[in-house]
Structure formats: C-alpha cells, structure tokens
Design an enzyme around this catalytic site. Sequence first.
Site, PDB file in Angstrom:
ATOM      1  N   ASP A  89      34.253  41.066  47.716  1.00 38.92           N
ATOM      2  CA  ASP A  89      33.198  41.359  47.095  1.00 38.92           C
ATOM      3  C   ASP A  89      32.444  40.179  46.323  1.00 38.92           C
ATOM      4  O   ASP A  89      32.147  40.654  45.020  1.00 38.92           O
ATOM      5  CB  ASP A  89      33.454  42.585  46.208  1.00 38.92           C
ATOM      6  CG  ASP A  89      32.059  43.458  45.967  1.00 38.92           C
ATOM      7  OD1 ASP A  89      31.032  43.149  46.731  1.00 38.92           O
ATOM      8  OD2 ASP A  89      31.868  44.335  45.117  1.00 38.92           O
ATOM      9  N   LYS A 123      40.371  43.540  31.654  1.00 36.73           N
ATOM     10  CA  LYS A 123      40.145  44.545  32.419  1.00 36.73           C
ATOM     11  C   LYS A 123      41.512  45.398  32.790  1.00 36.73           C
ATOM     12  O   LYS A 123      42.621  44.914  32.911  1.00 36.73           O
ATOM     13  CB  LYS A 123      40.018  43.907  33.782  1.00 36.73           C
ATOM     14  CG  LYS A 123      39.628  44.465  35.143  1.00 36.73           C
ATOM     15  CD  LYS A 123      39.421  43.396  36.369  1.00 36.73           C
ATOM     16  CE  LYS A 123      39.213  44.429  37.499  1.00 36.73           C
ATOM     17  NZ  LYS A 123      38.776  43.674  38.593  1.00 36.73           N
ATOM     18  N   GLY A 174      32.439  48.585  30.326  1.00 43.05           N
ATOM     19  CA  GLY A 174      31.914  48.533  31.867  1.00 43.05           C
ATOM     20  C   GLY A 174      33.005  49.482  32.448  1.00 43.05           C
ATOM     21  O   GLY A 174      34.194  49.399  32.138  1.00 43.05           O
TER      22      GLY A 174
END
Length: 801
Positions: free
Chosen positions: A679, A635, A612
């Site tokens: 978020d 990440k 991703g």
Amino acid sequence: MQETSASSQLSLTNNSFQGSIPHELSRLSRLRFISLKYNKFNGVIPANISRCSKLEELHLSHNEVGGSIPKEIGFLSKLTSVELDYNKLTHGIPPFLGNITSMEVFSVSGNPFGGSIPETLGHWKSLKEIYCDGCNLSRTIPRSLYNLSLLTNITLADNQLTGSLPPAVVAMLPHIVFFQLRDNQLTGSLPSWISNCSRLRGLEIDGNKFSGKLEINFVKLRDIYVLILGNNNFGSKEDDEMKFIDSLKNCTRLEVLYLGDCMFQGLLPRSIGNLSDQLRYLSLAGNQLYGSLPRSIGNLVSLTKLSLRENQFTGNIPSTIGDLQKLEVVYLYKNRLLGMIPGVMGNLSSLISLDLSSNMLQGVIPSSLGNCHRLLELYLNDDKLNGKIPRTLLQLSSLSIKLDLSHNNLFGLLPPEVTELNMLSVLDLSENNLSGNIPNSLSGCVSLSSLSLKGNLFQGMIPATLISLKALPELDVSHNNLSGQIPKYLERLQYLNLSYNNFEGEIPMSGLFANAKTFSVLGNSRLCGGIVELGLPKCKEAKKQTKKFHLYVIIILIACKLFSVIFLSYVWCQKNRKSQLSQSSTRERFMKVSYSQLLKATDGFSNANLIGKGAFSSFYKGILGDDDDKFVAVKVLHLKKRGAEIRGSVKHGRLYDIEISYALDYIHNHCILVVIHGDLKPSNILFDDDMVANVRDFGLSRFLGTTSNQNNSTEIRGTIGYAAPEYGLGNEMTSSGDVYSYGILLLEMMTGKTPTDNIFNESLNLHKLASMALPDHVTDVIDVKILNIYQEDLCKKRKQM
C-alpha cells in the site's frame, strides 16, 4: 365579403391566410387590383374571378395554389400584370392568355407547368417583363418574343429549352436590360446583335451549350454590370480568341465577369488589367489558357473573388496580387505555376479561402500567411513545398473548414501550436516527411471530423490525449513508424487506417473493430487477435506478462528521468540541511529504543498523544529522553489484525529511517523473508525534520512465499490508482506491485497530478500520460512549479559561483 363603393383595391399581402381563395371575390366587380401574395392559400384559382371585369392586376404569388390557370382568366381583357410565381400550378402556360393584349408584366416563375412557351405570347405587344424561370419548360423559344420591342426583362432560366438564338434580321430587343437564359440546353453561337443592345445591364447565358468564337463587341454595352457567359462550349482555337477582352474596357460599371468552364484557349491579354475598377468577381477558370499571369491583374483593386483554376498557366504568381486588399477568395489550383508563394499573400487580410494546390510551387510556406486572420480554408496540397510548417500558420484559429498541406516535402516536427486550431474540421498533412511523435497538443483540435497523417515519419504511440477528439469519425495514420498498442478509444470512430506501422498486441473487437470494412491494420506484423476476418493469430498469455514487464520498465525509466530533475531542485532548495551526516548522528538515528522509553515518551500511550489511527495500527507522538528536540512518532500495531507481525520482523531503523527506494530495496532484497508493503502511497510517507522520507503503515503487508496472513482474494489490495492493475484481477501481491506503486508515487511528485485526477479515464492514466512524453517532451508533463523552483535555484547557484 362585400364591395364598398369607394374600394377598387384589395391587398392582403404577407399574412398567414390559409384555405381556398374565397369565391366571394367575384362579387367585387369594381376591383382593379387584387394582391394575396405571401400567404398560405391553396386549392385552385377560382374561375368566377372573371366577373371582376375591371381587374388590371392579379397578384397571387408565393402561395400553394395548384391546378391549371382557368380559361376564364382570358376574359379579363384589361389585365396588365399577372403574378402567379412560386405556386404549384401545372398543365402548362395556356395559349389563350395571348388574347389579353394589354399584358405588360407576366410572372409565373417557380411553378411546375411543363410544356412549351406558347407562340401566342407574341401578341403581347405591350409586354415589358416576362419571368418564366424554373417552370420545367421545353422546346424552343418562340421567335415572336424577340420582336416585342418594348421588352426590358426576359427571364427564362432553369428550364429545358432547346434550339438557338435567331440571327439579326431586324432590330432585336432594342430596349432589353436583363436577358437571362441560364441553365437550359440552348446551342449555336451567341448572335452579334447583342452588341447593339446598348441598354443591357445583365446578360446571363451560362449553363448552356453555346459554342464557337465569341463575336460580341462590348464597346456599346457601357451600362452592363453582370456578364455571365461561362459553362458553355465557347472556343475557336484562333489566335485572337481572347481579343474580346480588349473591348470590355469600356464597360466601366462591370462588377461580375464569369467566363469560366468553357473552351477558351490562348494567352490571357494584359488588357485584363484595364477592366472596370468596380469589378468584384472574375472567373476564367476551367479553360485552356496558358502563359504567365499578367502583372496588370493587380489593377483590379475591387476584386473579392479571383478564380483562375484548372488552366495551364505557368511562371510565378505575380507579386502584384498583394495589392488586391479586398480579395476574399483566390483559386489558382490545377495549373503549372512555379516558384515560391509570394510573401505578400500575407497582405490579403480579408482572405477567407485560398487554394494554390496542384501546381509546382516550391520553397517554404511563408509565415506571413499567419496574418490572414479571417482565413477559413487553406489548400497548399500537391505542390513541391518544403521546409517546416510555420507556427504562425497553426495559430490561425479562424481556420474552420480545412487545412490541407498534403503531398509536399514538408519536414520536421508538427508544432504544438496545432492545438490552436480548435475550430478546424479537416486536417490533412499526409504524404510529407514530418517526424517525431504525434503531439499531445492535437487534442486541442476538438472540432476535427477528419485527420490524416499518413505517409510521414511519425513514431511513438498514438497519444492517449486524442480521446478528447469527440467529433472525430475518420483517422488515417497509415505508412508511418508508429508503435505500441492500439488505443481502445479508437473503437468509436467510423473509419480508421493503421496500416504499415509497428503496432503490436491485441486488436480490440468492439465498435469500429467489429467490422473489417471500417478499419485497416495491414502491415503490422506484431498484432494479434481481433475479429476472424483479419486472419491474425490468437494472442498468447505470455505476451501479456511481457507487456506487464514492459509497463514496469517504462514507469521506472520515466520516473528516473523525471526524478533527476526534481533531485537537482530539491538539493539546492535545502538551505539548512548539512552536506553530510556524521557517523555518530547516523548511529543516533538508528539507536535502539526500549518499550519503557516509548511508554514514558508517550505518557503511557495516552489519548492526548494519539495522532492517528488506522485499520492495523495507531500512532502516538512523544519526546525521547530529556532533550526537548527529540520528537518521535510511535506506531502501535494491532496484533490481532492481519499483517501486524511484519513490523517486528525487520530492523526498526532500516524500515523507518532511510529514503523510500532504499526502504523498498531493503524489504524486498535484504530481509530474511521478503516483505511486500502492498500500500505504498503519499499518505504512507512521512518526512522528519531533515526532510528524510520514512515509509510507514505495513498493515496490508505480507511475507512473500508464506501462507500466513495472506489477503483474501476477494479483497481489494492497496489503494485505487496506486495499486498494481493485476491486483484488481485477484492476483497475488508481489514486489513488482510495490515497484509499480513507487513509480506512480514518483510520477505524482513530478507531474503534480494524482492518479485519480478527473482528466484520467479508462483509456488514459497517469503512467500513460508520462510515457507518451518520452523521450523528447518530458518537460511538457512536469509540474510547472517544480520547473520554476529549478530555474530559480539554478539562477541562485550561478550567482554564488
């Protein structure tokens, strides 16, 4: 147009011919019959039609012919039938018509003639039928008409005729069959000679000023089937005033009996039950009758309409009314009836209108009324009814005109079955003791044009779901205990009464709220703003902050209450999860990992392991160490992007390997610098093999209280639906914004609805939907799948115990 030698008739009935009636008709001198009925002829009746000297029947009805009847018509001495009804003829009925002594049928109804009935019409000794209704005629009826012994039909209704009917001098109208004088201004008593009109089938004299005692003996009127005497001044105050009812038992063909809106008084005789078993319509309404309703009324098995309204009847409604299976309309309102509504009313399966209002009826509303599946309107208002509203009553989807239960002592909640009244136009539940929240299910009543809930004990907010009542122009919820803000969608109404509640906040100023005459907010001390005419204080900015805080509190409370339900279900669903993690496993999950280990695990961050990519980071899969079961997601932050340093400012384990609420608590309260995620949404929550939630994607995050890496005020912060409302106004990111997003996330889990679901709009959103369910209707908004899982697991748990 030429006449053929064999032709004596001309019929052009029921076409669409227009223009004037052709003058050439006068050439057809042998014509005996002319019919131009049901066309669109206009102009005048041609005078030269008198040249058709053999003419016997002239039929011009249902056209647009105007002017006056030409005098030349008087020369047609062989005329037996003239039909000119429903045209535009004026200047009165001419007296010269009396010269046509052969006249048998004269029909001119529905013309604006004016003037009076000529005395010369008494010359028509052969006259059998005369129809002059709706001709704007005045003055008296010529006495000579009553001496026409062959007359069978007299219709002089709907005029301004005055005077009285003559007393019997000789045999009057011995062959009369239909006698219609309704809607005039006739006075005096009804003469007794009518008792001898043995061929009479219809007598209609309603809408006049006849008075005195009704002296007619109906014994000889065996063939009468329509008797309409109402809307007069009949009444004598004598004890035997209603005795004439006894003589009606011989009228075995009687179908309609209207004695309403007079001045009759006294007891209603039991002989009312001896009337014809063919009787369909019975009205004694609007009189001064008293005493109990006779049980014998149950003998009138053919009745379809029964009207006894506006009298002084007392006692109970007789249970025999349940035997009248063909009843469609029952009007008993404005009497003094006592006792309970008989349960047998539910047997009246043909009922379409029932009005028992303005009596002294007590007890509960019988649930058996739910069997009246054809009912269009129901009025039980202004009585002394108590108990709860039967659910079966609200399941009558046939109700389409009005349901009025106002001004009683009804209590309890408004059942959710009210949603099934989707065809109802008017619902009035005012002035009762109904309590609880206004149910969301009212939104199903999509045809409402008027809704009144005033004078009850309703509490909570006006449901946002009522926005679906698109056809509703009038709403009255005054004199309740309602609270919260005034929904903006109410501005589209034409009338609104919110008086004497506990509403608060700012009053809208558009739509209905722009006109002080169309709404009322009296008795709500915490309202502010609105148009100048209201004279209310301006709304303070501080109140907005308080309102925002209250919003967060509501979200947290509803989330906590809903989360308790899913938590029980979630715990029992985890078959393979260990009851408690060991210290060693916890330390293992919080282990430190070097860059070289990550490099090896992801094969040098190869594209083959890329799973991703976002605006601020990329994600790679990998395997740590030699154990094939230690899968990890790595990440990699784009350091040149805004917010990329957040990841390095907190401990790896505390950020990614604890549950969501703990993660928020940690970054808000336990980091050196407070971190705002900015978020929080479902796609930024990952679950590991043990179903432990992990917060990810800090690309939009920032440090609270610093100037570095703060978002531009023109940028949209967060994701629509999850971002705090103030972010849309350019306000700075705060920890409260994360709490708001967390609340929306929890509500989405509980309700199964995303904040951008199609059902939501500017007046209804996810947190409003949930807050309206507090405190008693939480399960109404929980996703049914969650409830099903909870019930299944609960059953399994009980079996294991």
